[in-house]
Design an enzyme around this catalytic site. Structure first.
Site, PDB file in Angstrom:
ATOM      1  N   LEU A 118      -5.903  -5.659  -3.026  1.00 59.69           N
ATOM      2  CA  LEU A 118      -4.628  -5.185  -2.773  1.00 59.69           C
ATOM      3  C   LEU A 118      -4.522  -3.969  -1.643  1.00 59.69           C
ATOM      4  O   LEU A 118      -5.669  -3.446  -1.411  1.00 59.69           O
ATOM      5  CB  LEU A 118      -4.417  -4.302  -4.036  1.00 59.69           C
ATOM      6  CG  LEU A 118      -3.052  -3.566  -3.890  1.00 59.69           C
ATOM      7  CD1 LEU A 118      -1.825  -4.746  -4.159  1.00 59.69           C
ATOM      8  CD2 LEU A 118      -2.814  -2.555  -4.802  1.00 59.69           C
ATOM      9  N   LYS A 167       1.131  -6.764  -5.977  1.00 60.64           N
ATOM     10  CA  LYS A 167       0.829  -5.718  -7.046  1.00 60.64           C
ATOM     11  C   LYS A 167       1.487  -6.086  -8.502  1.00 60.64           C
ATOM     12  O   LYS A 167       2.616  -5.438  -8.573  1.00 60.64           O
ATOM     13  CB  LYS A 167       1.213  -4.350  -6.674  1.00 60.64           C
ATOM     14  CG  LYS A 167       0.372  -3.306  -7.309  1.00 60.64           C
ATOM     15  CD  LYS A 167       0.704  -2.073  -6.754  1.00 60.64           C
ATOM     16  CE  LYS A 167       0.194  -0.739  -7.629  1.00 60.64           C
ATOM     17  NZ  LYS A 167      -1.265  -0.910  -7.885  1.00 60.64           N
ATOM     18  N   GLU A 178     -13.055  -5.075  -4.652  1.00 61.01           N
ATOM     19  CA  GLU A 178     -12.351  -3.659  -4.652  1.00 61.01           C
ATOM     20  C   GLU A 178     -12.844  -3.210  -6.001  1.00 61.01           C
ATOM     21  O   GLU A 178     -13.444  -3.701  -6.793  1.00 61.01           O
ATOM     22  CB  GLU A 178     -10.961  -3.504  -4.317  1.00 61.01           C
ATOM     23  CG  GLU A 178     -10.074  -4.508  -5.192  1.00 61.01           C
ATOM     24  CD  GLU A 178      -8.789  -4.719  -4.932  1.00 61.01           C
ATOM     25  OE1 GLU A 178      -8.265  -3.803  -4.283  1.00 61.01           O
ATOM     26  OE2 GLU A 178      -8.001  -5.681  -5.200  1.00 61.01           O
ATOM     27  N   TYR A 227       4.770  -3.801  -9.678  1.00 60.60           N
ATOM     28  CA  TYR A 227       4.717  -2.281 -10.122  1.00 60.60           C
ATOM     29  C   TYR A 227       4.284  -1.435  -8.804  1.00 60.60           C
ATOM     30  O   TYR A 227       3.498  -1.934  -7.890  1.00 60.60           O
ATOM     31  CB  TYR A 227       3.967  -2.080 -11.456  1.00 60.60           C
ATOM     32  CG  TYR A 227       2.370  -1.968 -11.144  1.00 60.60           C
ATOM     33  CD1 TYR A 227       1.754  -3.156 -10.897  1.00 60.60           C
ATOM     34  CD2 TYR A 227       1.684  -0.808 -11.185  1.00 60.60           C
ATOM     35  CE1 TYR A 227       0.415  -3.191 -10.964  1.00 60.60           C
ATOM     36  CE2 TYR A 227       0.455  -0.952 -11.099  1.00 60.60           C
ATOM     37  CZ  TYR A 227      -0.326  -2.136 -10.948  1.00 60.60           C
ATOM     38  OH  TYR A 227      -1.452  -1.922 -11.024  1.00 60.60           O
TER      39      TYR A 227
HETATM   40  N1  PDD Z   1      -3.832   0.837  -8.748  1.00 57.64           N
HETATM   41  N2  PDD Z   1      -6.753  -1.933  -5.689  1.00 57.64           N
HETATM   42  C1  PDD Z   1      -6.499  -2.186  -6.959  1.00 57.64           C
HETATM   43  C2  PDD Z   1      -6.533  -3.383  -7.570  1.00 57.64           C
HETATM   44  C3  PDD Z   1      -5.434  -1.421  -7.421  1.00 57.64           C
HETATM   45  O1  PDD Z   1      -4.773  -1.739  -8.793  1.00 57.64           O
HETATM   46  C4  PDD Z   1      -4.838  -0.195  -6.900  1.00 57.64           C
HETATM   47  C5  PDD Z   1      -4.221   1.016  -7.337  1.00 57.64           C
HETATM   48  C6  PDD Z   1      -5.660  -0.087  -5.532  1.00 57.64           C
HETATM   49  C7  PDD Z   1      -5.398   1.437  -4.760  1.00 57.64           C
HETATM   50  O2  PDD Z   1      -4.270   1.106  -4.252  1.00 57.64           O
HETATM   51  P1  PDD Z   1      -3.338   2.476  -3.801  1.00 57.64           P
HETATM   52  O3  PDD Z   1      -4.076   3.521  -2.775  1.00 57.64           O
HETATM   53  O4  PDD Z   1      -1.998   1.935  -3.360  1.00 57.64           O
HETATM   54  O5  PDD Z   1      -2.865   3.314  -5.196  1.00 57.64           O
HETATM   55  C8  PDD Z   1      -6.552  -1.019  -5.065  1.00 57.64           C
HETATM   56  C9  PDD Z   1      -2.833   1.941  -9.206  1.00 57.64           C
HETATM   57  C10 PDD Z   1      -3.325   3.297  -9.036  1.00 57.64           C
HETATM   58  C11 PDD Z   1      -2.794   1.512 -10.825  1.00 57.64           C
HETATM   59  O6  PDD Z   1      -2.702   0.257 -10.976  1.00 57.64           O
HETATM   60  O7  PDD Z   1      -2.833   2.451 -11.641  1.00 57.64           O
END
Ligand code: PDD
Length: 284
Positions: free
Chosen positions: A204, A147, A180, A33
């Protein structure tokens, strides 16, 4: 007006959007996703998210079901049909539907769906007063670079955080280093140096992180990518998280201990400003 969602080529009312109980996304979390931010009805860091989607799919031996331009077209139409001004667009691709079997066959038809969520991103309480985090053990698998929708560890982490009155979980690996946030990239600032964990399979590769670090390079921010412990974080001057859903969000407390002055820090505020300015300028 009913919420309009996208499913396998059609824009339909959410009540009509149904997928099979044999979908491998449902049975095995065999799916990936993306979440993209929307400001002024335009998509933030769009190309980065599409590139990561393709990477995640490739790592799981799945093709891109739609081209970059097709995804952009669908997302613009979702934004238009739902009158979305600020918020998120969610996109999921599953391997498809088949009789339940762990191993998969050739040539499956992927399930693709997208929907929007209205959400304030700029004028938020968390940005103004800062957010709290709770540290939890990082119990995820070893391929956090992908992801996937296999998110139960984060569900448990973020629920524990919520029950402790915190907005986000801070995940700590078995070796004592911080990986993270539950759904965000994490940073702390000490003596004007921004520290964040380097990209590897342990985290991620955040798209917001990538955009922010590129921007920070053009300013006089010093960034160091290295591993660090929770103790180091607790002794920091400032801390913040980034994600498409929070952009740059200041962290003021971790495990009920104040970070820095217990208020959003000046460098974090500056980074948030820089990020938003660029996000608006480059959104599509
Ligand atoms: N999540 N690390 C994890 C585990 C994440 O699920 C996310 C983002 C990030 C940040 O990634 P980005 O900057 O590309 O949004 C880091 C999304 C927002 C979610 O699962 O809703």
């Amino acid at each position: 007006m009913s919420r309009s969602v996208y499913l396998n080529g059609d824009f339909i009312p959410v009540e009509e959007a149904k997928v099979s109980i044999f979908d491998r996304g449902l049975l095995f979390a065999d799916s990936v996703y993306e979440v993209m931010g929307v400001l002024d009805g335009k998509l933030v860091d769009f190309d980065g998210h599409v590139q990561r989607l393709e990477l995640s799919l490739n790592k799981l031996d799945m093709p891109m079901p739609l081209s970059r331009d097709e995804i952009l077209g669908v997302q613009h139409e979702l934004i238009r049909q739902n009158g979305l001004h600020e918020g998120l667009v969610y996109m999921q691709v599953t391997r498809g539907t088949a009789e339940r079997d762990f191993a998969y066959g050739e040539g499956m038809t992927q399930t693709v769906f997208m929907f929007h969520q209205q959400k304030d991103l700029e004028q938020t309480t968390a940005a103004r007063v800062g957010a709290k985090m709770l540290s939890v053990p990082d119990i995820r698998w070893d391929r956090r670079d992908i992801k996937t929708t296999g998110l139960l560890a984060q569900v448990l982490a973020k629920q524990a955080a919520k029950q402790a009155g915190c907005a986000e979980a801070l995940m700590v690996m078995k070796d004592g280093t911080v990986s993270e946030g539950g759904s965000s990239s994490f940073y702390f600032i000490k003596d004007d140096v921004v520290v964040t964990r380097p990209i590897s399979n342990d985290i991620l590769a955040g798209i917001t992180r990538h955009a922010l670090l590129q921007l920070a390079e053009t300013t006089d921010f010093r960034i160091v990518e290295r591993s660090f412990s929770l103790d180091e974080v607790l002794a920091a001057d400032e801390a913040f998280i980034t994600a498409a859903s929070t952009m740059v969000c200041p962290i003021i407390e971790i495990d009920e201990r104040r970070v820095g002055g217990g208020q959003p820090g000046p460098l974090t505020k500056k980074l948030r400003e820089i990020y938003f300015k660029n996000a608006r300028e480059t959104s599509v």
